[in-house]
Structures are given as C-alpha cells and as structure tokens.
Design a protein around this motif. Structure first.
Motif, PDB file in Angstrom:
ATOM      1  N   ASN A   1       0.825  -1.139  -0.366  1.00  0.00           N
ATOM      2  CA  ASN A   1      -0.174  -0.130   0.004  1.00  0.00           C
ATOM      3  C   ASN A   1       0.839   1.213  -0.137  1.00  0.00           C
ATOM      4  N   ASN A   2       2.019   1.031   0.620  1.00  0.00           N
ATOM      5  CA  ASN A   2       2.857   2.418   0.585  1.00  0.00           C
ATOM      6  C   ASN A   2       3.285   2.697  -0.634  1.00  0.00           C
ATOM      7  N   ARG A   3       3.628   1.628  -1.612  1.00  0.00           N
ATOM      8  CA  ARG A   3       3.855   1.977  -2.985  1.00  0.00           C
ATOM      9  C   ARG A   3       2.703   2.028  -3.937  1.00  0.00           C
ATOM     10  N   ASN A   4       1.423   1.926  -3.513  1.00  0.00           N
ATOM     11  CA  ASN A   4       0.354   2.205  -4.284  1.00  0.00           C
ATOM     12  C   ASN A   4       0.230   1.191  -5.176  1.00  0.00           C
ATOM     13  N   LEU A   5       0.663   0.003  -4.967  1.00  0.00           N
ATOM     14  CA  LEU A   5       0.593  -1.146  -5.701  1.00  0.00           C
ATOM     15  C   LEU A   5      -0.857  -2.005  -5.366  1.00  0.00           C
ATOM     16  N   THR A   6      -1.540  -2.375  -6.324  1.00  0.00           N
ATOM     17  CA  THR A   6      -2.434  -3.631  -6.074  1.00  0.00           C
ATOM     18  C   THR A   6      -1.814  -4.897  -6.023  1.00  0.00           C
ATOM     19  N   GLN A   7      -2.950  -5.665  -5.479  1.00  0.00           N
ATOM     20  CA  GLN A   7      -2.393  -7.193  -5.266  1.00  0.00           C
ATOM     21  C   GLN A   7      -1.814  -7.725  -6.603  1.00  0.00           C
ATOM     22  N   GLU A   8      -2.435  -7.655  -7.505  1.00  0.00           N
ATOM     23  CA  GLU A   8      -2.202  -7.886  -9.095  1.00  0.00           C
ATOM     24  C   GLU A   8      -0.954  -7.510  -9.390  1.00  0.00           C
ATOM     25  N   GLU A   9      -0.822  -6.137  -9.188  1.00  0.00           N
ATOM     26  CA  GLU A   9       0.593  -5.417  -9.697  1.00  0.00           C
ATOM     27  C   GLU A   9       1.883  -6.234  -8.980  1.00  0.00           C
ATOM     28  N   LEU A  10       1.459  -6.185  -7.759  1.00  0.00           N
ATOM     29  CA  LEU A  10       2.566  -6.848  -6.702  1.00  0.00           C
ATOM     30  C   LEU A  10       2.966  -8.418  -7.327  1.00  0.00           C
ATOM     31  N   ALA A  11       1.938  -8.993  -7.780  1.00  0.00           N
ATOM     32  CA  ALA A  11       1.983 -10.406  -8.043  1.00  0.00           C
ATOM     33  C   ALA A  11       2.559 -10.425  -9.284  1.00  0.00           C
ATOM     34  N   SER A  12       2.480  -9.612 -10.202  1.00  0.00           N
ATOM     35  CA  SER A  12       3.112  -9.573 -11.449  1.00  0.00           C
ATOM     36  C   SER A  12       4.616  -9.394 -11.444  1.00  0.00           C
ATOM     37  N   LEU A  13       4.670  -8.185 -10.538  1.00  0.00           N
ATOM     38  CA  LEU A  13       6.233  -8.058 -10.244  1.00  0.00           C
ATOM     39  C   LEU A  13       7.084  -9.234  -9.551  1.00  0.00           C
ATOM     40  N   CYS A  14       6.273  -9.932  -8.637  1.00  0.00           N
ATOM     41  CA  CYS A  14       7.058 -11.014  -8.014  1.00  0.00           C
ATOM     42  C   CYS A  14       6.826 -12.425  -8.953  1.00  0.00           C
ATOM     43  N   ASP A  15       6.232 -12.342 -10.123  1.00  0.00           N
ATOM     44  CA  ASP A  15       5.868 -13.871 -10.807  1.00  0.00           C
ATOM     45  C   ASP A  15       5.089 -14.646 -10.059  1.00  0.00           C
ATOM     46  N   LEU A  16       4.228 -14.336  -9.336  1.00  0.00           N
ATOM     47  CA  LEU A  16       3.449 -14.991  -8.335  1.00  0.00           C
ATOM     48  C   LEU A  16       1.912 -14.734  -8.834  1.00  0.00           C
TER      49      LEU A  16
END
Length: 70
Positions: A19-34
């Motif tokens: 949330n501090n980086r204004n990322l959605t769960q989907e965006e974080l998942a994509s960045l992590c390849d998860l």
C-alpha cells in the motif's frame, strides 16, 4: 506466539509495504511472478511463505527482506 500469528504479522507487513507503494495485489503479484490469489492469501495470513517467495516479494517492493519482519 502461535505459528499462524507469524503468518498474520508477515501478511500485514506485506500489505503495508504494498500500500505504501500504491500497488494493487495484482501489480505486486506480476512483479513477483506469483499469482494474485497467492498474494491475497499471504496478506490474510493463510500462507506459510517460502524463503524464495519472501525474497521475490521483498525484491518486488524494493526493500530488504528484514523490513518485512520489523
């Protein structure tokens, strides 16, 4: 502290950093390849996350692993 308590604390830390980086769960998942649903279950404290995935999450958030345990 019970096993699940650690998982909940870790999940809250991931959510806070995301949330501090204004990322959605989907965006974080994509960045992590998860998968997005996997990120959601981590944030709810439902997963016992592997060291490999902890490192992927920290890297995607551009933080050190230890910051997810503070």
């Amino acid at each position: 502290m019970k096993k699940n308590d650690y998982q909940v604390c870790f999940g809250l830390a991931v959510r806070k950093q995301r949330n501090n980086r204004n990322l959605t769960q989907e965006e974080l998942a994509s960045l992590c390849d998860l998968d997005r649903t996997y990120i959601g279950s981590i944030e709810r404290g439902e997963r016992n996350v592997s060291l490999v995935n902890i490192h992927k999450i920290a890297s995607a958030l551009d933080i050190e692993v230890k910051e997810l345990f503070e």
